[in-house]
Enzyme design. Structure first.
Site, short mmCIF file in Angstrom:
data_model
loop_
_atom_site.label_atom_id
_atom_site.label_comp_id
_atom_site.label_asym_id
_atom_site.label_seq_id
_atom_site.Cartn_x
_atom_site.Cartn_y
_atom_site.Cartn_z
N PRO A 99 0.83 -1.21 0.00
CG PRO A 99 -0.74 -1.57 1.68
CD PRO A 99 0.56 -2.07 1.17
CB SER B 135 13.79 -16.15 2.98
OG SER B 135 12.99 -15.51 3.95
CE LYS C 236 13.27 -11.67 2.14
NZ LYS C 236 13.60 -13.06 1.78
#
Length: 826
Positions: free
Chosen positions: A378, A699, A742
């Site tokens: 968003p 991950s 990340k």
């Protein structure tokens, strides 16, 4: 007739001849009856036409008494010619043939019931039925009071029935009302009313007056109730008919009044106006034929007819739709680039892909418009990008929110057979914009649902397919409309909820989160000027420093986009607006030190790189809907324990990654420099902080392996290093997603060294150049590569882990003497 019978049963002296006495048992011809039961003392006409029945009647007429026994068949399908003894009831009525006439091979008989009889035996079946019968005894009264009560109730019901039957002849009314004998009254009512063979036969076989009246009362009550319902229905129908006639008369009078006033051209004027618009409208041939057909139907209907307004609304929709009307495009790619740069900071790859699509449209105007799906968190500018594309192309822009849509008819429309039907949102939008080539944004396409009313995603399969949408049929219009010229742009926060066939129809463009530098520039160029203007301020009245914006980004908002940041800047602008409105004319400069005074304590405390990590702790990176986060994975030995303990609200996939990491280290302990006895003799506890937040995904495998390797070897993980990657039991490091988010999160936290899977090398191009220049990125193909890059070369003395069994027990606080240790070694 026997004396006992003449004393207990009233005879009608006008119809029964005293000489025709009936013995107790006798042989008599039998006449089978279908759907009819005859009762004593009743006069009934009979039509006899079948051969065997005619012979039975002729035989009876040849006798002096002219008596015949009428017995009803059990099944209405059995005829007089086919009836056998088993097909007839046991109880019937002996009747006296009063008159006979022949007409067209049919005997017309007038008969009067005499006595009830029971069949004792059958003596003949051909050429007609003949049986030996016994006269049944006269009905007796068991309870006089009950009989009297039933009699009065029956008379009351008879009066109610007669009141609802105004066409009953007066003689029948008089006969019914003057009848005082309850048995004769019951028999008479049973012969007049259609009670059904089963009920009538039960009444004939009744052995007491009480039983007969009970049956008569129940049957008559039911008939009266049915008559009341019929009367009510007839009254309501008549009332509705009277209302319709009244409305018709009033409409005719209204027409006459309008004619006198010269206002009688209303209906004709509507039809003429629609016909004039139809003749001048630029419509496809198929659409024109259908519109003309509907218009002819409307002209034949009165204005008050319900279909008149339905057809009129339909025609207005057809005439107002832009079947061939398109907006003129201004495809100047330089101007388009300028517009995109004016509206959005950064997003160079996104802008490049948009310009490529616009270039194709410019070179081939007749090509089908592209269908793009913007996917991202968003607040990253998905909707505003759609507006910019429309402005760059010079097209109309319209947005349809699909969040929460669960009904397929929302997109395809409702058929005109339903009351209040209307077209779907696509057709309504085209009618609103007035052109057939707008930029149409399908917002929140991943938030659609489905239920018993259908699946909206299935409807989008046709709408967003260039091979099908040129003949899209809305249920309301039922006419083909070309949607291929529409530039569809869909937006979503996640790809997973979107069905695979629908994803396959769109070109997916991912919008990742912004870096701190990008957010600073966006705030300076777009957010702060917009909030100054929206809050009634002037640029010379307020200034927000770069340090203040960076503090807002780091400590007062947590998002991948800039929506919360703009909201926070607006909060600052309103507080300054209050000062200005109160008469303070000095320019307000908001610095980082003053933010707390305006907004209070910081809302977020993001993870930052720790200056020093103890053995067993490693820094990882995670992807969230709000962007990226850094997380610390902590591992500690459990002396004397066994197995693997996992905490921190981890999902199944993340738990499996931890198990795979421990198994790999155990299997390759010698290669990595780990004493296998440590793993064998001790349990390990792995914890991921922020336990209230669910975590999952593969991950974190590299980070967990590095934390456990650090724990088992005593070599600390470098504090300036963060890592991500999926691992396998064979030691391979697999690629993962969300690299940009990340890495940006790690950069915000102060990390300057990143370990990534080798196969993610191409993804670093998405990372802003200014961030890449500050990072050292190490690529790992194998777990050993990641561990060697993550761990310090040597373990410090303070952090050297026990490598011998006696050291383990000493750390655990066990007091074991030397002999016991030697024994344990052996």
């Amino acid at each position: 007739m026997a004396e006992e019978n003449t004393q207990n049963q009233t005879q009608n002296t006008q119809n029964v001849v005293a000489a025709a006495a009936v013995p107790r048992q006798f042989e008599i011809a039998v006449l089978p009856l279908q759907n009819t039961t005859l009762f004593p003392e009743t006069v009934v006409p009979l039509a006899v036409g079948r051969e065997r029945s005619v012979k039975a009647a002729e035989f009876a007429l040849s006798t002096e008494e002219k008596l015949i026994c009428c017995i009803t068949t059990k099944s209405p399908d059995v005829t007089g010619n086919d009836a056998v003894a088993a097909d007839l009831f046991e109880v019937g009525t002996v009747v006296n043939i009063k008159r006979m006439m022949r007409a067209d091979h049919v005997m017309q008989l007038i008969v009067q019931g005499v006595e009830r009889v029971r069949v004792l035996s059958w003596s003949q079946e051909q050429p007609f039925l003949k049986a030996k019968v016994e006269v049944l005894p006269v009905l007796k009264i068991v309870d006089n009071e009950e009989v009297e009560a039933l009699k009065r109730n029956i008379q009351s019901l008879v009066q109610q029935a007669l009141a609802m039957l105004p066409n009953i002849p007066p003689e029948i009314r008089m006969a019914v009302m003057s009848q005082n004998n309850p048995v004769q009254l019951s028999y008479f009512l049973a012969s007049v009313l259609e009670l059904g063979v089963e009920t009538e036969q039960k009444m004939l076989e009744a052995e007491t007056v009480d039983a007969l009246l009970t049956l008569s009362h129940a049957a008559l009550s039911r008939e009266v109730e049915i008559m009341q319902i019929r009367s009510k229905i007839a009254t309501e129908a008549q009332t509705e008919m009277d209302k319709s006639q009244r409305d018709y008369i009033l409409r005719q009078q209204l027409k006459a009044i309008q004619k006198e006033l010269g206002e009688d051209e209303g209906e004709k004027a509507d039809a003429d106006a629609l016909r004039e618009r139809l003749e001048t409208a630029d419509l496809p041939e198929e659409v024109r034929k259908e519109a003309e057909r509907e218009l002819r139907r409307m002209e034949q209907l009165p204005q008050a007819a319900p279909d008149y307004h339905v057809i009129r609304t339909y025609l207005e929709y057809v005439l107002e739709l832009p079947w061939k009307k398109a907006s003129e495009e201004k495809l100047d790619l330089n101007e388009a680039r300028k517009v995109l740069d004016e509206d959005h900071y950064g997003l160079e790859d996104i802008k490049k892909r948009i310009l490529e699509s616009l270039a194709v449209v410019k070179l081939r105007p007749d090509s089908k418009s592209p269908i793009i799906l913007f996917v991202g968190p968003p607040g990253v500018g998905k909707t505003s990008l759609g507006r910019s594309i429309a402005r760059a192309m010079g097209r109309e822009f319209e947005r349809i929110s699909l969040g929460g849509v669960r009904d397929e008819s929302e997109l395809r429309g409702h058929r005109r057979t339903y009351v209040g039907s209307m077209p779907g949102r696509i057709i309504q939008t085209l009618r609103r914009v007035g052109v057939n080539n707008p930029v149409l944004m399908l917002d929140e396409i991943d938030k659609m649902g489905n239920d018993y009313r259908g699946d909206p995603a299935a409807a989008l399969l046709e709408i967003l397919d260039p091979q099908q949408n040129h003949t899209f049929r809305d249920h309301y219009l039922d006419l083909p409309f070309d949607l291929s010229k529409i530039f569809f742009i869909a937006t979503a926060n996640q790809l997973a909820p979107i069905p695979a066939p629908l994803r396959d129809r769109m070109e997916i463009i991912s919008l990742a989160g912004y870096s701190d530098i990008e957010k600073l520039n966006i705030a300076k160029q777009y957010l702060i000027p917009r909030q100054i203007n929206e809050n009634g301020l002037q640029p010379e009245q307020i200034e927000i420093t770069d340090d203040a914006v960076n503090l807002l980004t780091a400590r007062y908002t947590r998002e991948a986009g800039v929506r919360q940041l703009e909201r926070t800047i607006g909060n600052l602008a309103r507080k300054v607006a209050l000062k200005v409105a109160q008469g303070d004319t000095e320019k307000v400069t908001i610095t980082a030190d003053e933010i707390k005074g305006y907004l209070g304590a910081p809302h977020f405390y993001p993870e930052k790189a720790r200056e020093e990590l103890p053995a067993g702790v490693a820094t990882g990176m995670a992807w969230t809907e709000m962007g990226g986060e850094v997380l610390f994975i902590e591992a500690t030995l459990l002396p004397g324990g066994s197995g693997l303990t996992l905490t921190g609200q981890l999902g199944d996939v993340m738990k499996e990654s931890a198990q795979a990491a421990r198994s790999y280290l155990w299997a390759h302990a010698a290669e990595i420099g780990i004493d296998p006895e440590i793993i064998k003799s001790n349990g390990v506890h792995v914890h991921v902080p922020a336990g209230a937040i669910p975590k999952d995904g593969p991950s974190a495998g590299v980070t967990m392996a590095s934390a456990m390797a650090s724990l088992y070897t005593g070599r600390k993980v470098r504090s300036d290093t963060s890592m991500t990657g999926e691992i396998t039991l064979s030691g391979l490091v697999f690629p993962v997603g969300g690299i940009k988010e990340k890495v940006l999160a790690a950069h915000r936290a102060g990390i300057r060294r990143i370990i990534l899977p080798q196969r993610n090398e191409a993804d670093i191009e998405e990372i802003p150049e200014e961030v890449r220049n500050e990072l050292e990125i190490v690529f790992a193909l194998h777990i050993r590569d990641a561990i060697n890059a993550a761990l310090e070369t040597k373990a410090t003395d303070a952090l050297v882990l026990p490598t011998k069994l006696e050291d383990l027990h000493q750390r655990a606080g066990n007091n074991i003497n030397e002999e016991q240790l030697i024994a344990k070694k052996n």
